[in-house]
Motif scaffolding. Structure first.
Motif, PDB file in Angstrom:
ATOM      1  N   GLY A   1       0.797  -1.214   0.000  1.00 52.26           N
ATOM      2  CA  GLY A   1       0.000   0.000   0.000  1.00 52.26           C
ATOM      3  C   GLY A   1       0.831   1.267   0.000  1.00 52.26           C
ATOM      4  N   LEU A   2       2.086   1.172  -0.415  1.00 47.98           N
ATOM      5  CA  LEU A   2       2.976   2.326  -0.419  1.00 47.98           C
ATOM      6  C   LEU A   2       2.862   3.137  -1.704  1.00 47.98           C
ATOM      7  N   SER A   3       2.559   2.474  -2.792  1.00 47.46           N
ATOM      8  CA  SER A   3       2.391   3.141  -4.077  1.00 47.46           C
ATOM      9  C   SER A   3       1.693   2.174  -5.027  1.00 47.46           C
ATOM     10  N   GLU A   4       1.388   2.658  -6.209  1.00 44.77           N
ATOM     11  CA  GLU A   4       0.797   1.800  -7.239  1.00 44.77           C
ATOM     12  C   GLU A   4       1.847   1.376  -8.258  1.00 44.77           C
ATOM     13  N   MET A   5       3.095   1.650  -7.967  1.00 47.59           N
ATOM     14  CA  MET A   5       4.178   1.329  -8.904  1.00 47.59           C
ATOM     15  C   MET A   5       4.641  -0.115  -8.753  1.00 47.59           C
ATOM     16  N   SER A   6       5.205  -0.617  -9.846  1.00 45.68           N
ATOM     17  CA  SER A   6       5.824  -1.939  -9.840  1.00 45.68           C
ATOM     18  C   SER A   6       6.906  -1.948 -10.907  1.00 45.68           C
ATOM     19  N   TYR A   7       7.576  -3.074 -11.059  1.00 45.83           N
ATOM     20  CA  TYR A   7       8.584  -3.204 -12.110  1.00 45.83           C
ATOM     21  C   TYR A   7       7.978  -2.968 -13.496  1.00 45.83           C
ATOM     22  N   ASP A   8       6.683  -3.191 -13.640  1.00 46.77           N
ATOM     23  CA  ASP A   8       6.036  -3.035 -14.949  1.00 46.77           C
ATOM     24  C   ASP A   8       6.034  -1.593 -15.436  1.00 46.77           C
ATOM     25  N   ASP A   9       6.250  -0.641 -14.526  1.00 51.34           N
ATOM     26  CA  ASP A   9       6.271   0.770 -14.915  1.00 51.34           C
ATOM     27  C   ASP A   9       7.628   1.198 -15.465  1.00 51.34           C
ATOM     28  N   PHE A  10       8.572   0.268 -15.464  1.00 47.40           N
ATOM     29  CA  PHE A  10       9.930   0.591 -15.881  1.00 47.40           C
ATOM     30  C   PHE A  10      10.426  -0.391 -16.935  1.00 47.40           C
ATOM     31  N   THR A  11      11.459   0.022 -17.635  1.00 48.46           N
ATOM     32  CA  THR A  11      12.166  -0.872 -18.549  1.00 48.46           C
ATOM     33  C   THR A  11      13.500  -1.224 -17.911  1.00 48.46           C
ATOM     34  N   PRO A  12      13.803  -2.493 -17.749  1.00 48.72           N
ATOM     35  CA  PRO A  12      15.061  -2.864 -17.120  1.00 48.72           C
ATOM     36  C   PRO A  12      16.254  -2.652 -18.053  1.00 48.72           C
ATOM     37  N   ILE A  13      17.263  -1.998 -17.532  1.00 46.71           N
ATOM     38  CA  ILE A  13      18.533  -1.887 -18.241  1.00 46.71           C
ATOM     39  C   ILE A  13      19.433  -3.050 -17.831  1.00 46.71           C
TER      40      ILE A  13
ATOM     41  N   LEU B   1      24.124 -11.086 -10.775  1.00 44.68           N
ATOM     42  CA  LEU B   1      22.835 -11.392 -11.392  1.00 44.68           C
ATOM     43  C   LEU B   1      22.838 -11.048 -12.877  1.00 44.68           C
ATOM     44  N   TYR B   2      23.690 -10.103 -13.290  1.00 44.86           N
ATOM     45  CA  TYR B   2      23.724  -9.718 -14.709  1.00 44.86           C
ATOM     46  C   TYR B   2      24.198 -10.862 -15.594  1.00 44.86           C
ATOM     47  N   GLU B   3      24.861 -11.847 -15.016  1.00 45.82           N
ATOM     48  CA  GLU B   3      25.241 -13.024 -15.790  1.00 45.82           C
ATOM     49  C   GLU B   3      24.095 -14.037 -15.864  1.00 45.82           C
ATOM     50  N   LYS B   4      23.248 -14.058 -14.859  1.00 42.49           N
ATOM     51  CA  LYS B   4      22.125 -14.995 -14.824  1.00 42.49           C
ATOM     52  C   LYS B   4      20.946 -14.501 -15.655  1.00 42.49           C
ATOM     53  N   TYR B   5      20.803 -13.183 -15.747  1.00 39.88           N
ATOM     54  CA  TYR B   5      19.650 -12.588 -16.455  1.00 39.88           C
ATOM     55  C   TYR B   5      20.170 -11.564 -17.459  1.00 39.88           C
ATOM     56  N   PRO B   6      20.677 -12.015 -18.604  1.00 41.64           N
ATOM     57  CA  PRO B   6      21.391 -11.134 -19.532  1.00 41.64           C
ATOM     58  C   PRO B   6      20.519 -10.344 -20.505  1.00 41.64           C
ATOM     59  N   ASP B   7      19.240 -10.728 -20.661  1.00 36.09           N
ATOM     60  CA  ASP B   7      18.396 -10.028 -21.630  1.00 36.09           C
ATOM     61  C   ASP B   7      17.075  -9.631 -20.991  1.00 36.09           C
ATOM     62  N   GLU B   8      16.279  -8.852 -21.740  1.00 37.47           N
ATOM     63  CA  GLU B   8      15.053  -8.299 -21.169  1.00 37.47           C
ATOM     64  C   GLU B   8      14.057  -9.375 -20.756  1.00 37.47           C
ATOM     65  N   SER B   9      13.904 -10.414 -21.556  1.00 29.54           N
ATOM     66  CA  SER B   9      12.928 -11.453 -21.226  1.00 29.54           C
ATOM     67  C   SER B   9      13.299 -12.164 -19.928  1.00 29.54           C
ATOM     68  N   SER B  10      14.583 -12.476 -19.739  1.00 35.02           N
ATOM     69  CA  SER B  10      15.000 -13.147 -18.506  1.00 35.02           C
ATOM     70  C   SER B  10      14.905 -12.205 -17.310  1.00 35.02           C
ATOM     71  N   MET B  11      15.168 -10.914 -17.518  1.00 36.23           N
ATOM     72  CA  MET B  11      15.049  -9.942 -16.434  1.00 36.23           C
ATOM     73  C   MET B  11      13.595  -9.810 -15.987  1.00 36.23           C
ATOM     74  N   ARG B  12      12.691  -9.726 -16.951  1.00 39.68           N
ATOM     75  CA  ARG B  12      11.275  -9.576 -16.595  1.00 39.68           C
ATOM     76  C   ARG B  12      10.737 -10.832 -15.917  1.00 39.68           C
ATOM     77  N   LYS B  13      11.200 -11.991 -16.327  1.00 39.47           N
ATOM     78  CA  LYS B  13      10.774 -13.226 -15.664  1.00 39.47           C
ATOM     79  C   LYS B  13      11.292 -13.256 -14.233  1.00 39.47           C
ATOM     80  N   PHE B  14      12.528 -12.803 -14.039  1.00 42.34           N
ATOM     81  CA  PHE B  14      13.082 -12.737 -12.685  1.00 42.34           C
ATOM     82  C   PHE B  14      12.217 -11.848 -11.798  1.00 42.34           C
ATOM     83  N   TYR B  15      11.861 -10.663 -12.300  1.00 41.19           N
ATOM     84  CA  TYR B  15      11.029  -9.754 -11.511  1.00 41.19           C
ATOM     85  C   TYR B  15       9.680 -10.374 -11.183  1.00 41.19           C
ATOM     86  N   LYS B  16       9.087 -11.029 -12.151  1.00 44.22           N
ATOM     87  CA  LYS B  16       7.783 -11.644 -11.941  1.00 44.22           C
ATOM     88  C   LYS B  16       7.848 -12.729 -10.872  1.00 44.22           C
ATOM     89  N   ASP B  17       8.862 -13.581 -10.940  1.00 44.99           N
ATOM     90  CA  ASP B  17       9.011 -14.657  -9.966  1.00 44.99           C
ATOM     91  C   ASP B  17       9.321 -14.108  -8.577  1.00 44.99           C
TER      92      ASP B  17
END
Length: 343
Positions: free
Chosen positions: A108-120, A298-314
Motif C-alpha cells: 500500500g505504499l504506491s501503485e508502482m511496480s517493475y512493470d512501470d519501468f524498462t530494465p537496463i 545477477l547480470y550473468e544470470k539474467y542477460p536479456d530483457e525477457s530473462s530480467m522480466r521473468k526474474f522480476y515476476k518470480d
C-alpha cells in the motif's frame, strides 16, 4: 497559380516531416548529449547507494557523460522511484534501486511496480548478513537465535521499513517461531548506526555496507542469511544451518539491485544504456568491487530483457505472497494479478 502554390506547400511540408523524423532518430542515436541523473531511492551509505555509485563511475566511461547520483529516500523507495517516472522520458533520469518495487503495491505504499519501468540491467545481489555491536553479549548466531526464541518481542532489530529485504528477513525468522521488536530506519546505513549506538540489538545488513565496520572491529559478523557461506568468511555459519527447513526461503536473492528507466524511454536510448551497462561490468574496477563485497552477479544470470522480466515476476510473486500470508501486506497480491508461487 494557386495549384502550383499548393503543390509547393505540400512538397515543403513533406520535406519538413522527413527531416524531422530523421532528426529525431539522430537525437536518439547521439544520446547522451548532456549529464545524466541517477536516482537512488534510499539514504546515502546503504548497499544500493554504494553499488549505484560504483556502477555510475563505470557507466560514465562508456557513455561519455557525467552521472550525478542523488539519494532520495523515503517510503521504502517509492518517493525516488516516482521522481524517475515524473521526469521526462528521455533517459536522462535513471533509477538504481533495490527490490522494493516488487512489494510497494501489496504494502500500500504506491501503485508502482517493475512493470512501470524498462530494465537496463539486473545488476547484483548483495548478500544479507547478521551483525551485532562489538560489545554485544551475542558471540554466535545460535546465541542470538536462542535469545529471540526465549524472549519473544524483546530482542530489537533495525530494518529499512515495511516490505524491504530486512522485513522479509524478519518474516523468515517468524516462520520458525521467532518474534523480534522491529524499528524502521531510512536506509541501510542508518540501521547499522542504530546497532553501533546500542539502539537495537542486531540488524540484517547487506554485506557491502558492513565490510569496513567488520575490519575495524566495530561490528561482529554472526551469520549469513543464505544457503552458502561467504568465501571471505568461511567460518561464519549460514542461517540455513541454524534453522533447518529454511532452505526454500534462503535460496531467494533478497536484495537484487537493478538499473531501470521509465517504460516510455525510447528503445534507441534503452539499447545505448544496456550496451554501456554490459561494458561497465567488465571494467576491472567493477570486477574488483564485486569480489571484495561478495556480490552475486545477477547480470550473468539474467542477460536479456525477457530473462530480467521473468526474474522480476518470480521474485514479486514469492515475496508479495510471503508478505500477505504473514499478515503484513495491506493488499492481496491477487488484486494486482500476481500469481502465487510455491514456497
Amino acid at each position: 497559380m494557386k495549384h502550383k502554390l499548393l503543390v509547393l506547400f505540400l512538397l515543403l511540408l513533406s520535406i519538413s516531416m522527413l527531416w524531422g523524423a530523421g532528426n529525431s532518430e539522430s537525437v536518439d542515436a547521439s544520446y547522451p548529449t548532456k549529464p545524466i541523473t541517477m536516482i537512488v531511492p534510499y539514504g546515502a551509505g546503504g548497499t544500493t547507494d554504494i553499488s549505484g555509485r560504483q556502477l555510475a563511475v563505470q557507466l560514465e566511461k562508456h557513455l561519455g557523460k557525467s552521472i550525478t547520483v542523488i539519494n532520495q529516500g523515503g517510503a521504502s523507495g517509492s518517493i525516488g522511484a516516482r521522481t524517475v517516472l515524473d521526469a521526462k522520458s528521455d533517459g536522462y533520469t535513471v533509477l538504481f534501486t533495490a527490490e522494493s518495487l516488487g512489494t510497494q503495491r501489496v504494502m500500500g505504499l504506491s501503485e508502482m511496480s517493475y512493470d512501470d519501468f524498462t530494465p537496463i540491467m539486473v545488476a547484483v545481489n548483495d548478500p544479507k548478513v547478521i551483525v551485532v555491536g562489538k560489545d554485544s553479549a551475542y558471540e554466535t548466531l545460535q546465541d542470538l537465535v536462542d535469545d529471540i526464541k526465549n524472549r519473544p518481542g524483546k530482542v530489537k532489530m533495525s530494518y529499512t521499513g515495511p516490505g524491504g529485504s530486512g522485513h522479509v528477513q524478519a518474516m523468515i525468522y517468524g516462520k520458525f517461531g521467532m518474534e523480534m521488536a522491529l524499528t524502521a530506519y531510512p536506509g541501510g546505513a542508518d540501521c547499522i548506526l542504530a546497532v553501533l549506538g546500542d539502539q537495537v540489538d542486531f540488524t540484517n545488513s547487506n554485506y557491502s555496507t558492513v565490510t569496513g565496520y567488520l575490519e575495524s572491529g566495530d561490528l561482529k559478523l554472526l551469520g549469513i542469511s543464505a544457503l552458502d557461506r561467504l568465501e571471505a568468511h568461511p567460518d561464519v555459519p549460514t542461517l540455513g544451518e541454524i534453522l533447518p527447513g529454511s532452505e526454500r526461503y534462503l535460496s531467494n536473492p533478497f536484495t537484487p539491485l537493478s538499473l531501470l528507466v521509465d517504460k516510455d524511454v525510447p528503445p534507441e536510448v534503452v539499447t545505448i544504456l544496456r550496451d554501456a551497462a554490459k561494458k561497465a561490468v567488465q571494467e576491472p574496477a567493477w570486477k574488483e568491487f564485486v569480489v571484495k563485497n561478495s556480490l552475486d552477479k545477477l547480470y550473468e544470470k539474467y542477460p536479456d530483457e525477457s530473462s530480467m522480466r521473468k526474474f522480476y515476476k518470480d521474485w514479486e510473486s514469492l515475496v508479495s505472497w510471503m508478505l500477505y500470508d504473514s499478515g503484513v501486506a495491506k493488499f492481496s497480491p491477487a488484486k494486482f494479478g500476481i500469481e502465487k508461487s510455491q514456497y
